[in-house]
Design an enzyme around this catalytic site. Structure first.
Site, PDB file in Angstrom:
ATOM      1  N   HIS A 124       0.794  -1.142   0.035  1.00 18.08           N
ATOM      2  CA  HIS A 124       0.227  -0.025  -0.086  1.00 18.08           C
ATOM      3  C   HIS A 124       0.949   1.293   0.137  1.00 18.08           C
ATOM      4  CE1 HIS A 124      -2.613   2.945   1.689  1.00 18.08           C
ATOM      5  NE2 HIS A 124      -3.576   2.454   1.304  1.00 18.08           N
ATOM      6  N   ASP A 141     -11.240   1.942  -1.456  1.00 20.97           N
ATOM      7  CA  ASP A 141     -10.489   2.872  -0.310  1.00 20.97           C
ATOM      8  C   ASP A 141     -11.480   3.666   0.575  1.00 20.97           C
ATOM      9  OD1 ASP A 141      -8.193   3.303   0.321  1.00 20.97           O
ATOM     10  OD2 ASP A 141      -7.500   4.976  -1.367  1.00 20.97           O
TER      11      ASP A 141
HETATM   12  C1  1DF Z   1      -5.276   8.706   1.086  1.00 19.08           C
HETATM   13  C2  1DF Z   1      -5.458   7.966   0.053  1.00 19.08           C
HETATM   14  C3  1DF Z   1      -4.847   8.326   2.587  1.00 19.08           C
HETATM   15  C4  1DF Z   1      -5.405   6.605   0.448  1.00 19.08           C
HETATM   16  C5  1DF Z   1      -4.737   7.113   2.566  1.00 19.08           C
HETATM   17  O1  1DF Z   1      -4.360   6.623   3.831  1.00 19.08           O
HETATM   18  C6  1DF Z   1      -4.929   6.074   1.565  1.00 19.08           C
HETATM   19  C7  1DF Z   1      -5.507  10.318   0.915  1.00 19.08           C
HETATM   20  C8  1DF Z   1      -3.804   7.393   4.899  1.00 19.08           C
HETATM   21  O2  1DF Z   1      -6.090  10.650  -0.041  1.00 19.08           O
HETATM   22  O3  1DF Z   1      -4.747  11.012   1.804  1.00 19.08           O
HETATM   23  O4  1DF Z   1      -4.760   4.765   1.830  1.00 19.08           O
HETATM   24  N1  1DF Z   1      -5.284   5.594  -0.695  1.00 19.08           N
HETATM   25  O5  1DF Z   1      -4.989   4.574  -0.646  1.00 19.08           O
HETATM   26  O6  1DF Z   1      -5.399   6.247  -1.818  1.00 19.08           O
HETATM   27 MN    MN Z   2      -5.640   3.068   0.675  1.00 25.19          MN
END
Ligand code: 1DF
Ligand code: MN
Length: 354
Positions: A190, A316
């Site tokens: 991730h 997500d």
């Molecule tokens: C965000 C996006 C934050 C994802 C995440 O974890 C995350 C974000 C802190 O938009 O700031 O897992 N993502 O996987 O796109």
């Molecule tokens: Mn994510």
């Protein structure tokens, strides 16, 4: 493509289950621990940019995320029902334990995994868990993979890209790969924010987060694992990449051409010959999910490149909690079998669900 030009409606029941594979949670004490890391000045610029924002901003999106990311019962299940999500594959939110000192990371990974296993026991038909591990201590991480697989009912592992600037391509971390392969646990690689050596030009432009920095760093992380020869050493190991494979499928031709050319020219001590082309490892040792990308053309390209059996659905939640995206994906112009593979059967096979 726009999220706003369709009237919101509930996704209709279709003849497949929807299994969302990159869904985040935070135990109640995680944010206090993150606040302490921030207050102690121990976090890198990326963590600070991300979590100082999410923990304090009054804007609607961070408020929504703070409100729902800790819930593993009524509110989350109601959102799943509303969006037609049958099952969430849950993982500790990024960067999980990877921001902590080694001892804290090892002990909090256990705590978070126990907490998640308890939620899965409460809702066994709705939740599937991935185990968090602390790469700061690879031997303990390997033990936690074993405990997750044999005692907690975990169906895979979550690792967030680099750990304080160090990438899993470094052989000191390979006990983690050995354990994942031995216990047949896929590793969801991730995103995390880019490490200090990389982040400055991203931060200047506000591009360090999910918009771009996440994907650049995580694509790099995956590519380093490939070029370091991890899959020659652990041929059965399976990794999962979100965000359409962090753009790597789109780059595959160039990766193959330039890898071959660079090895042949003996240019880098660090770039050794591999048994296969980089694209072969992408197709044989990776799954990709569409987290963050509700875009039919990109999904169809990934299916064509990876094979229909290697592309899975992810929402997500709660970071990209958009009902219209589920409807858009239901309406993809795609053979019924392929759509069911995307939403349901691939995830059932990869995470041994059901
Ligand atoms: C965000 C996006 C934050 C994802 C995440 O974890 C995350 C974000 C802190 O938009 O700031 O897992 N993502 O996987 O796109
Ligand atoms: Mn994510």
């Amino acid at each position: 493509m726009s999220q706003n030009d369709i009237t919101p409606q509930r996704p209709a029941k279709e003849d497949y289950k929807r299994i969302a594979t990159e869904e985040a949670f935070a135990p109640p004490d995680l944010f206090d621990m993150y606040r302490k890391v921030l207050a102690d000045g121990k976090a890198d610029a990326g963590f600070t940019s991300l979590w100082a924002f999410y923990l304090s901003s009054d804007a609607a999106r961070p408020q929504h995320i703070r409100k729902y990311i800790q819930d593993l019962d009524t509110a989350r299940l109601a959102h799943m029902d509303e969006a037609g999500i049958d099952i969430q594959v849950l993982s500790l939110t990024s960067p999980g334990v990877q921001v902590f000192d080694a001892d804290t990371a090892v002990s909090y990974a256990r705590t978070a995994n126990d907490y998640l296993a308890e939620a899965v026991r409460r809702h066994p038909t709705r939740f599937v868990g991935l185990a968090a591990v602390a790469p700061q201590n690879p031997a303990e991480a390997a033990k936690e993979i074993e405990r997750g697989a044999t005692q907690l009912g975990m169906k895979g592992i979550i690792v967030n890209s680099h750990t304080q600037g160090e990438y899993l391509s470094d052989p000191k971390f390979w006990d983690i790969f050995a354990a994942a392969e031995a216990f047949d646990m896929p590793i969801y690689l991730h995103p995390s924010t880019p490490p200090p050596k990389m982040i400055e030009p991203f931060m200047e432009a506000g591009l360090d987060g999910a918009i771009y920095g996440f994907g650049v760093d995580t694509g790099l992380s995956a590519l380093r694992i490939i070029t370091a020869g991890v899959f020659d050493r652990f041929p059965k190991l399976q990794l999962v990449l979100g965000h359409m494979g962090e753009a790597l499928p789109y780059m595959a031709y160039r990766l193959d051409y330039m890898h071959r050319a660079t090895v042949a020219a003996n240019r880098y001590e660090s770039m050794k010959p591999l048994k296969k082309r980089p694209s072969d490892y992408l197709r044989e040792n990776f799954y990709v999910t569409n987290s963050g990308v509700a875009w039919e053309q990109a999904i169809r390209f990934a299916q064509e490149f990876m094979g229909v059996d290697r592309v899975m659905y992810a929402m997500d939640y709660p970071y990209q909690h958009v009902l219209d995206e589920v409807i858009t994906l239901d309406n993809m112009n795609m053979a019924t079998h392929d759509k069911k593979a995307f939403f349901q059967t691939n995830a059932e096979r990869v995470f041994k669900i059901g």
